[in-house]
Motif scaffolding. Sequence first.
Motif, short mmCIF file in Angstrom:
data_model
loop_
_atom_site.label_atom_id
_atom_site.label_comp_id
_atom_site.label_asym_id
_atom_site.label_seq_id
_atom_site.Cartn_x
_atom_site.Cartn_y
_atom_site.Cartn_z
N ARG A 238 0.83 -1.21 0.00
CA ARG A 238 0.00 0.00 0.00
C ARG A 238 0.87 1.26 0.00
N GLU A 239 1.97 1.22 0.81
CA GLU A 239 2.87 2.38 0.87
C GLU A 239 3.55 2.60 -0.49
N MET A 240 3.95 1.51 -1.12
CA MET A 240 4.58 1.60 -2.44
C MET A 240 3.61 2.20 -3.45
N ARG A 241 2.37 1.80 -3.34
CA ARG A 241 1.34 2.32 -4.25
C ARG A 241 1.13 3.82 -4.02
N THR A 242 1.16 4.23 -2.73
CA THR A 242 1.01 5.65 -2.40
C THR A 242 2.16 6.48 -2.98
N GLU A 243 3.37 5.87 -2.99
CA GLU A 243 4.54 6.55 -3.53
C GLU A 243 4.47 6.69 -5.05
N GLY A 244 3.53 5.99 -5.67
CA GLY A 244 3.36 6.08 -7.12
C GLY A 244 4.42 5.36 -7.92
N LEU A 245 5.05 4.36 -7.30
CA LEU A 245 6.12 3.63 -7.98
C LEU A 245 5.56 2.60 -8.96
N VAL A 246 6.36 2.28 -9.97
CA VAL A 246 5.97 1.27 -10.96
C VAL A 246 5.97 -0.10 -10.30
N MET A 247 4.94 -0.88 -10.58
CA MET A 247 4.85 -2.24 -10.03
C MET A 247 4.93 -3.23 -11.18
N ASP A 248 5.69 -4.31 -10.96
CA ASP A 248 5.84 -5.31 -12.00
C ASP A 248 5.17 -6.61 -11.58
N GLN A 249 5.37 -7.65 -12.38
CA GLN A 249 4.72 -8.93 -12.11
C GLN A 249 5.14 -9.52 -10.76
N PHE A 250 6.39 -9.26 -10.34
CA PHE A 250 6.87 -9.82 -9.07
C PHE A 250 6.24 -9.09 -7.88
N THR A 251 6.02 -7.78 -8.02
CA THR A 251 5.34 -7.04 -6.96
C THR A 251 3.93 -7.59 -6.75
N PHE A 252 3.19 -7.69 -7.85
CA PHE A 252 1.82 -8.20 -7.74
C PHE A 252 1.80 -9.66 -7.27
N GLY A 253 2.73 -10.45 -7.77
CA GLY A 253 2.78 -11.86 -7.38
C GLY A 253 2.97 -12.01 -5.89
N MET A 263 -5.56 -15.37 3.85
CA MET A 263 -6.94 -15.60 3.41
C MET A 263 -7.70 -14.27 3.39
N ALA A 264 -6.98 -13.22 2.97
CA ALA A 264 -7.55 -11.87 2.94
C ALA A 264 -8.21 -11.65 1.59
N LEU A 265 -9.43 -12.14 1.44
CA LEU A 265 -10.12 -12.09 0.16
C LEU A 265 -10.41 -10.65 -0.26
N LYS A 266 -10.78 -9.79 0.69
CA LYS A 266 -11.11 -8.40 0.37
C LYS A 266 -9.89 -7.70 -0.24
N GLU A 267 -8.73 -7.84 0.44
CA GLU A 267 -7.50 -7.20 -0.07
C GLU A 267 -7.08 -7.83 -1.40
N GLY A 268 -7.31 -9.14 -1.53
CA GLY A 268 -6.98 -9.83 -2.77
C GLY A 268 -7.80 -9.31 -3.94
N LYS A 269 -9.08 -9.05 -3.69
CA LYS A 269 -9.94 -8.50 -4.75
C LYS A 269 -9.52 -7.08 -5.11
N GLN A 270 -9.08 -6.30 -4.10
CA GLN A 270 -8.60 -4.95 -4.38
C GLN A 270 -7.34 -5.00 -5.25
N ALA A 271 -6.44 -5.93 -4.91
CA ALA A 271 -5.23 -6.11 -5.72
C ALA A 271 -5.59 -6.55 -7.14
N HIS A 272 -6.59 -7.42 -7.24
CA HIS A 272 -7.06 -7.89 -8.55
C HIS A 272 -7.55 -6.70 -9.39
N ALA A 273 -8.30 -5.81 -8.76
CA ALA A 273 -8.80 -4.63 -9.47
C ALA A 273 -7.63 -3.75 -9.94
N PHE A 274 -6.60 -3.62 -9.06
CA PHE A 274 -5.44 -2.81 -9.42
C PHE A 274 -4.65 -3.47 -10.56
#
Length: 712
Positions: A238-253, A263-274
């Motif tokens: 979340r902090e990295m996202r706030t900083e506006g940094l580029v995220m790659d496949q390894f970050t998301f993975g 088992m954080a389904l809510k946060e997982g769905k938010q990441a999916h949307a991102f």
Amino acid sequence: MSSNSNYYCSLLKICTETRNRSQAKKIHCHILRTIKDPETFLLNNLVNAYSKLGDLTYARNVFDKIPQPNLFSWNTILFTYSKSGNLSDMNDIFNRMPKRDGGYNSMLGDEAANLNRITFSTMLILSSSQGCIDLGRQIHGQIVKFGFGSYLFVGCPLMDMYSKAGFVYDAKQVFDETPERNVVMYNTMITGFLRCGMVEDSWSLFHSMREKDHISWTTMITGLTQNDLYKEAIDLFREMRTEGLVMDQFTFGSMLTACGGLMALKEGKQAHAFVIRTNHMDNVFVGSALVDMYCKCKSIASAEAVFKRMTHKNVVSWTALLVAIRVFGDMQRNDINPDYYTLGSVISSCANLASLEEGSQFHGQAIVSGLISFTTVSNALVTLYSKCGSIEEANRLFNEMNFRDEVSWTALVSGYAQFGKANETIDLFQKMLAHGLKPDEVTFVGVLSACSRAGLVEKGYQYFESMVKEHGIMPVVDHYTCMIDLLSRAGRLEEARCFINKMPMPPDAIGWSTLLSSCRLHGNLEVGKWAAASLQELEPNNPAGYILLSSIYAAKGKWDYVSELRRGMRNKGVRKEPGCSWIKYKGKVHIFSADDQTSPFSDRIYAELDKLNLKMIEEGYVPNLSTVLHDVEESEKKKMLNYHSERLAIAFGLIFIPPGLPIRIVKNLRVCGDCHNATKYISKITQREILVRDAVRFHLFKDGTCSCGDFW
């Protein structure tokens, strides 16, 4: 340097780029015949060529004949041994190398120093990969002795070697003693701390960095995840996202792994949307991580939905979907009874994996629980048996259904189409219309595919036109792709080109690849070049355009063009998806790649294939060498064909699957023409049914024939 040497070096470079070992040997012979005392520069190029072509023996023979090897000579043979993992010979070469006290380096000045940094780095990397910390310490001593300890070039591999071996404080000492540190050194040290579970130290070093790149953030998030600190990983994301940094496949993975771990389904769905917003959904690594996350969060329907939408799948994504089936089993053992929706989703997962064994068990559960009365479950079962090649069982289930909707009919229509049963597909479609049911876009994809695979061009045209005129369905890109396939498979490539030019939208990557594949089949270079250029413009990183066009050039013997295309792929960083095949036995999936020797049963598998090959040749089998895209000797081409992934999987099945049972293989790519022909011979010789599901369709091999009629 003589002009002859320049000429021969250019030829050797072409040989390495085209992987032409036999031609390199011919050039070597010509050098020996025409040049009495070859220059060291030319001999170095020979050593380098043999090294890149994987011929260690010839590389060493040439090296040993260099009268006065220079540092490039030593480093080249050293690198050759490092690639092969030959530690003892590599150490012997290193010990024989002239050192500074011998006057060698002082004569060559700064150039020698640069080369020696390469030498030390190469030795350290091999010591690290082989886990030889004692040798690494000796190399470290040499580095200090000859004054290279302050160089970043050797500092990073030294730190990496120590931290991988668990000597993280030695790595930290190297870090502290390096006067100038860059981001790479910080990242290497942070990785070392995390690898040893020293999270607080990694945090401290991470926060002390004046400048952090996205790799630093991703390294930290990955390390936290690997140390089961999932909440901290999510917070840092979340902090990295706030900083506006580029995220790659390894970050998301890593983020998705953390969500799955909690088992954080809510946060997982938010990441999916991102992931969707940042256009990473087409990345196979991210897609696989999403499937895995949903599985761990016990959201099986979501996992199956993501898997179905993935345009590219690898072994990880297939394995992740297998987890969904296991999660479903865990739910049952914990007395959580599934509803019809969950049961339908897990059966669909089995269908996508062509996992008939588990699917049949869920079929039994559907009967016992009474959930089979739900159309959703019955439709999933029809799809399961269709996708697993049991089309008769799919038809039986379909006929037993009390209520059939459009999905039911479409599932069976698609199943018959994928199996190449064109007449049955068309007959079923006509019955569907007679029952007053309205076909949809998916139904017509099945019907048009059946026409394509049976070569029914005129009938395909009729159905395509009837979509709008009779059923009010506007064709989408999938239908146009079917028509491109229909025309190009039939060899009507110019007609296919005219059809494309009249389309209301350009073809997608599958459409261009379809046309290009048929150009390869029919040897049409002109249309092939047009299709390849269009595909490369649409998807510059799609390897299909390069590979299929290369195969057309290779079939015509235009190896210079093949070399040029491969060079283009390397320069643009385009990589070919490796082919793999898998077979399930006793609940375990056995995965094979070409020339794979990682299986504990490799000796038996290769012996079985060699035995089969002799019998096939006696039966009249002739290898189709045109499918090999390398300009190598004929014997080498035959060897390359013999051990394709599907043949290894088939041999495994012949050894372990009891007689009387079909051998079921899944392949991630299209079956090549030679393997298709070979499998027909194998089915005849062994009297076994072999079902191969490739990226395009099913092939049921029986008594020397294939259900596709050799048209796929």
